[in-house]
Design a protein around this motif. Sequence first.
Motif, PDB file in Angstrom:
ATOM      1  N   PRO A 107       0.810  -1.215   0.000  1.00 46.95           N
ATOM      2  CA  PRO A 107       0.000   0.000   0.000  1.00 46.95           C
ATOM      3  C   PRO A 107       0.846   1.269   0.000  1.00 46.95           C
ATOM      4  CG  PRO A 107       0.079  -0.921   2.198  1.00 46.95           C
ATOM      5  CD  PRO A 107       0.796  -1.898   1.312  1.00 46.95           C
ATOM      6  N   ARG A 108       2.181   1.122   0.049  1.00 48.04           N
ATOM      7  CA  ARG A 108       3.051   2.295   0.110  1.00 48.04           C
ATOM      8  C   ARG A 108       4.038   2.295  -1.062  1.00 48.04           C
ATOM      9  NH1 ARG A 108       6.262   0.809   5.134  1.00 48.04           N
ATOM     10  NH2 ARG A 108       6.301  -1.108   3.906  1.00 48.04           N
ATOM     11  N   PRO A 109       3.589   2.206  -2.309  1.00 45.65           N
ATOM     12  CA  PRO A 109       4.533   2.200  -3.427  1.00 45.65           C
ATOM     13  C   PRO A 109       5.393   3.459  -3.402  1.00 45.65           C
ATOM     14  CG  PRO A 109       2.319   2.691  -4.192  1.00 45.65           C
ATOM     15  CD  PRO A 109       2.181   2.258  -2.774  1.00 45.65           C
ATOM     16  N   LEU A 110       6.654   3.282  -3.770  1.00 43.88           N
ATOM     17  CA  LEU A 110       7.620   4.384  -3.724  1.00 43.88           C
ATOM     18  C   LEU A 110       8.197   4.614  -5.109  1.00 43.88           C
ATOM     19  CD1 LEU A 110       9.518   6.388  -2.265  1.00 43.88           C
ATOM     20  CD2 LEU A 110      11.006   4.434  -1.721  1.00 43.88           C
ATOM     21  N   LEU A 111       7.996   5.810  -5.630  1.00 45.53           N
ATOM     22  CA  LEU A 111       8.585   6.230  -6.901  1.00 45.53           C
ATOM     23  C   LEU A 111       9.908   6.941  -6.618  1.00 45.53           C
ATOM     24  CD1 LEU A 111       5.582   7.734  -8.910  1.00 45.53           C
ATOM     25  CD2 LEU A 111       7.034   5.855  -9.648  1.00 45.53           C
ATOM     26  N   LEU A 112      10.974   6.552  -7.333  1.00 45.44           N
ATOM     27  CA  LEU A 112      12.289   7.159  -7.149  1.00 45.44           C
ATOM     28  C   LEU A 112      12.736   7.788  -8.470  1.00 45.44           C
ATOM     29  CD1 LEU A 112      14.088   4.393  -5.049  1.00 45.44           C
ATOM     30  CD2 LEU A 112      13.149   6.575  -4.232  1.00 45.44           C
ATOM     31  N   ILE A 113      13.084   9.073  -8.429  1.00 50.51           N
ATOM     32  CA  ILE A 113      13.410   9.836  -9.628  1.00 50.51           C
ATOM     33  C   ILE A 113      14.907  10.154  -9.649  1.00 50.51           C
ATOM     34  CG2 ILE A 113      12.820  11.840 -11.023  1.00 50.51           C
ATOM     35  CD1 ILE A 113      10.471   9.901 -10.408  1.00 50.51           C
ATOM     36  N   HIS A 114      15.551   9.774 -10.735  1.00 48.13           N
ATOM     37  CA  HIS A 114      16.997   9.952 -10.852  1.00 48.13           C
ATOM     38  C   HIS A 114      17.368  11.406 -11.128  1.00 48.13           C
ATOM     39  CE1 HIS A 114      16.852  10.441 -15.230  1.00 48.13           C
ATOM     40  NE2 HIS A 114      15.996   9.429 -15.272  1.00 48.13           N
ATOM     41  N   GLY A 115      18.672  11.682 -11.010  1.00 47.28           N
ATOM     42  CA  GLY A 115      19.175  13.023 -11.213  1.00 47.28           C
ATOM     43  C   GLY A 115      19.632  13.294 -12.629  1.00 47.28           C
ATOM     44  N   ALA A 116      20.282  14.442 -12.808  1.00 41.08           N
ATOM     45  CA  ALA A 116      20.691  14.919 -14.126  1.00 41.08           C
ATOM     46  C   ALA A 116      21.708  13.982 -14.770  1.00 41.08           C
ATOM     47  CB  ALA A 116      21.297  16.320 -14.010  1.00 41.08           C
ATOM     48  N   GLY A 117      21.478  13.680 -16.031  1.00 43.83           N
ATOM     49  CA  GLY A 117      22.418  12.885 -16.790  1.00 43.83           C
ATOM     50  C   GLY A 117      22.482  11.428 -16.415  1.00 43.83           C
ATOM     51  N   HIS A 118      21.479  10.946 -15.687  1.00 45.00           N
ATOM     52  CA  HIS A 118      21.461   9.550 -15.254  1.00 45.00           C
ATOM     53  C   HIS A 118      20.173   8.868 -15.718  1.00 45.00           C
ATOM     54  CE1 HIS A 118      25.129   9.392 -12.932  1.00 45.00           C
ATOM     55  NE2 HIS A 118      24.827  10.522 -12.344  1.00 45.00           N
ATOM     56  N   ASP A 119      19.987   7.642 -15.259  1.00 51.30           N
ATOM     57  CA  ASP A 119      18.739   6.924 -15.467  1.00 51.30           C
ATOM     58  C   ASP A 119      18.425   6.129 -14.212  1.00 51.30           C
ATOM     59  OD1 ASP A 119      20.278   4.570 -15.551  1.00 51.30           O
ATOM     60  OD2 ASP A 119      20.343   4.542 -17.729  1.00 51.30           O
ATOM     61  N   HIS A 120      17.448   5.227 -14.284  1.00 49.14           N
ATOM     62  CA  HIS A 120      16.982   4.526 -13.078  1.00 49.14           C
ATOM     63  C   HIS A 120      18.069   3.700 -12.412  1.00 49.14           C
ATOM     64  CE1 HIS A 120      17.058   0.953 -15.597  1.00 49.14           C
ATOM     65  NE2 HIS A 120      16.904   0.248 -14.497  1.00 49.14           N
ATOM     66  N   GLY A 121      19.136   3.349 -13.165  1.00 50.41           N
ATOM     67  CA  GLY A 121      20.163   2.472 -12.625  1.00 50.41           C
ATOM     68  C   GLY A 121      20.891   3.028 -11.423  1.00 50.41           C
ATOM     69  N   VAL A 122      20.869   4.348 -11.256  1.00 48.76           N
ATOM     70  CA  VAL A 122      21.548   4.936 -10.105  1.00 48.76           C
ATOM     71  C   VAL A 122      20.920   4.477  -8.792  1.00 48.76           C
ATOM     72  CG1 VAL A 122      20.180   7.049  -9.928  1.00 48.76           C
ATOM     73  CG2 VAL A 122      22.608   7.086  -9.301  1.00 48.76           C
ATOM     74  N   TRP A 123      19.663   4.031  -8.845  1.00 53.22           N
ATOM     75  CA  TRP A 123      18.940   3.611  -7.639  1.00 53.22           C
ATOM     76  C   TRP A 123      19.083   2.115  -7.355  1.00 53.22           C
ATOM     77  CZ3 TRP A 123      17.280   7.198  -4.484  1.00 53.22           C
ATOM     78  CH2 TRP A 123      16.852   8.438  -4.977  1.00 53.22           C
ATOM     79  N   ARG A 124      19.833   1.376  -8.151  1.00 50.21           N
ATOM     80  CA  ARG A 124      19.772  -0.085  -8.089  1.00 50.21           C
ATOM     81  C   ARG A 124      20.006  -0.633  -6.679  1.00 50.21           C
ATOM     82  NH1 ARG A 124      22.517  -0.936 -12.319  1.00 50.21           N
ATOM     83  NH2 ARG A 124      20.694  -1.132 -13.674  1.00 50.21           N
ATOM     84  N   ALA A 125      21.084  -0.207  -6.011  1.00 46.71           N
ATOM     85  CA  ALA A 125      21.397  -0.747  -4.683  1.00 46.71           C
ATOM     86  C   ALA A 125      20.343  -0.339  -3.663  1.00 46.71           C
ATOM     87  CB  ALA A 125      22.780  -0.286  -4.242  1.00 46.71           C
ATOM     88  N   VAL A 126      19.922   0.928  -3.706  1.00 45.27           N
ATOM     89  CA  VAL A 126      18.909   1.404  -2.753  1.00 45.27           C
ATOM     90  C   VAL A 126      17.583   0.692  -2.977  1.00 45.27           C
ATOM     91  CG1 VAL A 126      17.508   3.411  -2.123  1.00 45.27           C
ATOM     92  CG2 VAL A 126      19.993   3.637  -2.387  1.00 45.27           C
ATOM     93  N   ALA A 127      17.166   0.599  -4.238  1.00 42.96           N
ATOM     94  CA  ALA A 127      15.891  -0.061  -4.540  1.00 42.96           C
ATOM     95  C   ALA A 127      15.910  -1.514  -4.092  1.00 42.96           C
ATOM     96  CB  ALA A 127      15.593   0.035  -6.030  1.00 42.96           C
ATOM     97  N   GLY A 128      17.025  -2.202  -4.315  1.00 43.85           N
ATOM     98  CA  GLY A 128      17.110  -3.596  -3.905  1.00 43.85           C
ATOM     99  C   GLY A 128      16.925  -3.772  -2.415  1.00 43.85           C
ATOM    100  N   GLY A 129      17.537  -2.900  -1.624  1.00 44.62           N
ATOM    101  CA  GLY A 129      17.375  -2.989  -0.174  1.00 44.62           C
ATOM    102  C   GLY A 129      15.962  -2.680   0.274  1.00 44.62           C
ATOM    103  N   LEU A 130      15.319  -1.719  -0.374  1.00 44.26           N
ATOM    104  CA  LEU A 130      13.943  -1.373  -0.016  1.00 44.26           C
ATOM    105  C   LEU A 130      12.975  -2.497  -0.385  1.00 44.26           C
ATOM    106  CD1 LEU A 130      13.963   2.355  -1.145  1.00 44.26           C
ATOM    107  CD2 LEU A 130      13.854   1.520   1.212  1.00 44.26           C
ATOM    108  N   VAL A 131      13.190  -3.106  -1.549  1.00 38.54           N
ATOM    109  CA  VAL A 131      12.345  -4.233  -1.954  1.00 38.54           C
ATOM    110  C   VAL A 131      12.501  -5.389  -0.975  1.00 38.54           C
ATOM    111  CG1 VAL A 131      12.011  -6.001  -3.734  1.00 38.54           C
ATOM    112  CG2 VAL A 131      12.245  -3.597  -4.384  1.00 38.54           C
ATOM    113  N   ALA A 132      13.731  -5.634  -0.517  1.00 37.37           N
ATOM    114  CA  ALA A 132      13.972  -6.706   0.452  1.00 37.37           C
ATOM    115  C   ALA A 132      13.252  -6.450   1.769  1.00 37.37           C
ATOM    116  CB  ALA A 132      15.471  -6.861   0.695  1.00 37.37           C
ATOM    117  N   SER A 133      12.985  -5.177   2.065  1.00 37.45           N
ATOM    118  CA  SER A 133      12.269  -4.834   3.296  1.00 37.45           C
ATOM    119  C   SER A 133      10.757  -4.888   3.125  1.00 37.45           C
ATOM    120  CB  SER A 133      12.678  -3.436   3.771  1.00 37.45           C
ATOM    121  OG  SER A 133      12.095  -2.441   2.940  1.00 37.45           O
TER     122      SER A 133
END
Length: 262
Positions: free
Chosen positions: A22-48
């Motif tokens: 019930p708490r989906p989280l959208l993560l928006i990357h910064g300048a000159g990047h894409d979603h891959g910058v969030w890979r480690a953080v997203a993985g830890g959040l999904v594991a939780s």
Amino acid sequence: MTAIEVDGRRAALADDGLHTDPRPLLLIHGAGHDHGVWRAVAGGLVASGRRVIAPDLPGHGASAGPALAGIPSMAAWVLALADALGLERFALGGHSMGALVALATAAAAPERVSALFLLGCRAPMPVASFLLDAARTEPAQAHALINKFSFAPAERIGETRRQALEAANLERLQAQPATVLAIDLAACDRWPDGLAAAAHVRCPTLLLCAAYDRMTPTETSRPLLQALQAGCDARLLELPDCGHGMIDEAPAAIIEALCPPG
């Protein structure tokens, strides 16, 4: 990776975790990047137990272009993405330019954003003229400058680790179309409305700063904190031993900050 259609164009995103969260989280990357910058953080959040959605903004990564030239248009795209995903209400986080996009989104639709996480953010967010010029005319120099200013000094984190962080960051920057970085940096530099937008935010908000951030130093984030506190429960947390590239430098600390109990 998956893809959906947003505003008639392909939008690529990583969408991981239970869709019943019930708490989906959208993560928006910064300048000159894409979603891959969030890979480690997203993985830890999904594991939780979180559902984490990290899109490529238009013109970035695998999302169709062109890149959007303004923070408000990027925020409108995020809301269109949420509509396409069927998200009536969601938490929202962003880093650097992505934090400005998240701020503008939460201000435009305060009833839809349940929590806001702003990483490496100040408002306004001026960009040095030499970096703007380099991004337009000498992308390799712009990439080198960004690496120079992105991470904590080698004496704090070690020369070998800093070199590895710079190499990974350079690879991501070079993967984007040549014009994207200049468009993104100009969008940050030209958006004057961050403090006004903050007054419209109504959800709990966390400003995540870094002790060695040379792009958005903690002290420059305090006016934004004060503007947010006029309308919502906002607080600031400073992470030690990292710089503006905190997503790469301190993913465990960011996972902990973005993962509320329960």
